[in-house]
Design a protein around this motif. Structure first.
Motif, PDB file in Angstrom:
ATOM      1  N   PRO A  11       0.813  -1.223   0.000  1.00  0.00           N
ATOM      2  CA  PRO A  11       0.000   0.000   0.000  1.00  0.00           C
ATOM      3  C   PRO A  11       0.842   1.268   0.000  1.00  0.00           C
ATOM      4  O   PRO A  11       0.505   2.240  -0.672  1.00  0.00           O
ATOM      5  CB  PRO A  11      -0.822  -0.104   1.286  1.00  0.00           C
ATOM      6  CG  PRO A  11      -0.844  -1.547   1.612  1.00  0.00           C
ATOM      7  CD  PRO A  11       0.440  -2.126   1.084  1.00  0.00           C
ATOM      8  N   PHE A  12       1.963   1.251   0.719  1.00  0.00           N
ATOM      9  CA  PHE A  12       2.835   2.424   0.742  1.00  0.00           C
ATOM     10  C   PHE A  12       3.434   2.679  -0.630  1.00  0.00           C
ATOM     11  O   PHE A  12       3.490   3.806  -1.105  1.00  0.00           O
ATOM     12  CB  PHE A  12       3.950   2.247   1.776  1.00  0.00           C
ATOM     13  CG  PHE A  12       4.938   3.376   1.777  1.00  0.00           C
ATOM     14  CD1 PHE A  12       4.608   4.598   2.335  1.00  0.00           C
ATOM     15  CD2 PHE A  12       6.184   3.237   1.190  1.00  0.00           C
ATOM     16  CE1 PHE A  12       5.500   5.656   2.320  1.00  0.00           C
ATOM     17  CE2 PHE A  12       7.085   4.277   1.173  1.00  0.00           C
ATOM     18  CZ  PHE A  12       6.733   5.493   1.741  1.00  0.00           C
ATOM     19  N   ALA A  64       1.290   6.595  -6.997  1.00  0.00           N
ATOM     20  CA  ALA A  64       0.157   7.458  -7.338  1.00  0.00           C
ATOM     21  C   ALA A  64       0.517   8.923  -7.149  1.00  0.00           C
ATOM     22  O   ALA A  64       0.153   9.778  -7.969  1.00  0.00           O
ATOM     23  CB  ALA A  64      -1.058   7.088  -6.482  1.00  0.00           C
ATOM     24  N   ALA A  65       1.249   9.241  -6.087  1.00  0.00           N
ATOM     25  CA  ALA A  65       1.687  10.618  -5.848  1.00  0.00           C
ATOM     26  C   ALA A  65       2.643  11.070  -6.941  1.00  0.00           C
ATOM     27  O   ALA A  65       2.602  12.220  -7.388  1.00  0.00           O
ATOM     28  CB  ALA A  65       2.342  10.735  -4.474  1.00  0.00           C
ATOM     29  N   GLY A  84       5.923   9.502   1.197  1.00  0.00           N
ATOM     30  CA  GLY A  84       5.088   9.032   0.096  1.00  0.00           C
ATOM     31  C   GLY A  84       4.670  10.126  -0.865  1.00  0.00           C
ATOM     32  O   GLY A  84       3.975   9.853  -1.836  1.00  0.00           O
ATOM     33  N   GLN A  85       5.062  11.356  -0.635  1.00  0.00           N
ATOM     34  CA  GLN A  85       4.699  12.454  -1.527  1.00  0.00           C
ATOM     35  C   GLN A  85       5.839  12.730  -2.500  1.00  0.00           C
ATOM     36  O   GLN A  85       6.993  12.527  -2.182  1.00  0.00           O
ATOM     37  CB  GLN A  85       4.373  13.716  -0.733  1.00  0.00           C
ATOM     38  CG  GLN A  85       3.132  13.579   0.122  1.00  0.00           C
ATOM     39  CD  GLN A  85       1.904  13.275  -0.714  1.00  0.00           C
ATOM     40  OE1 GLN A  85       1.636  13.938  -1.706  1.00  0.00           O
ATOM     41  NE2 GLN A  85       1.169  12.252  -0.317  1.00  0.00           N
ATOM     42  N   ALA A  86       5.485  13.233  -3.684  1.00  0.00           N
ATOM     43  CA  ALA A  86       6.491  13.487  -4.710  1.00  0.00           C
ATOM     44  C   ALA A  86       7.025  14.908  -4.652  1.00  0.00           C
ATOM     45  O   ALA A  86       8.125  15.178  -5.115  1.00  0.00           O
ATOM     46  CB  ALA A  86       5.909  13.207  -6.091  1.00  0.00           C
ATOM     47  N   LEU A  87       6.262  15.846  -4.099  1.00  0.00           N
ATOM     48  CA  LEU A  87       6.676  17.243  -4.025  1.00  0.00           C
ATOM     49  C   LEU A  87       6.720  17.689  -2.570  1.00  0.00           C
ATOM     50  O   LEU A  87       5.904  17.263  -1.758  1.00  0.00           O
ATOM     51  CB  LEU A  87       5.706  18.146  -4.785  1.00  0.00           C
ATOM     52  CG  LEU A  87       5.525  17.891  -6.277  1.00  0.00           C
ATOM     53  CD1 LEU A  87       4.468  18.818  -6.847  1.00  0.00           C
ATOM     54  CD2 LEU A  87       6.828  18.059  -7.011  1.00  0.00           C
TER      55      LEU A  87
END
Length: 109
Positions: A9-10, A16-17, A70-73
């Motif tokens: 899930p992580f 997705a991010a 888990g975030q891209a920005l």
């Protein structure tokens, strides 16, 4: 033929991010081009470099303290992206600091 094991899930959230960040970067540039808004040299370079780092590394910041897991920005990169997207749409830039304009007094009658 072997199937790949499902992503954790992580890992799925991280991917997705990453896709969402790349789509937002492309959308901001495309909106500016369609509207005929010229982005500054810095803004164009920002979109290019952030997009390249997200594609290469999965996120656009190196220090884990700068963004949520888990975030891209990072938070500031997200803010700048929103400002560029608003400029591309032709919206008035929002004030970031300062006092609010006094509200109109309520008429007691």
């Amino acid at each position: 033929m072997k199937r790949k094991p499902p992503l954790s899930p992580f890992e799925a959230q991280r991917k997705a991010a990453q896709r969402a960040a790349l789509n937002a970067l492309k959308r901001a540039r495309r909106t500016a081009e369609k509207a005929g808004v010229t982005l500054s040299e810095w803004e164009g370079e920002f979109l290019d470099s952030v997009g390249e780092r997200v594609k290469t590394h999965g996120r656009a910041f190196g220090d884990p303290e700068l963004g949520a897991p888990g975030q891209a920005l990072s938070a500031m990169q997200g803010r700048k992206l929103k400002e560029i997207a608003a400029k591309a749409k032709g919206e008035e830039p929002r004030k970031r600091w300062g006092r609010r304009a006094p509200s109109k007094p309520v008429d007691p009658t």
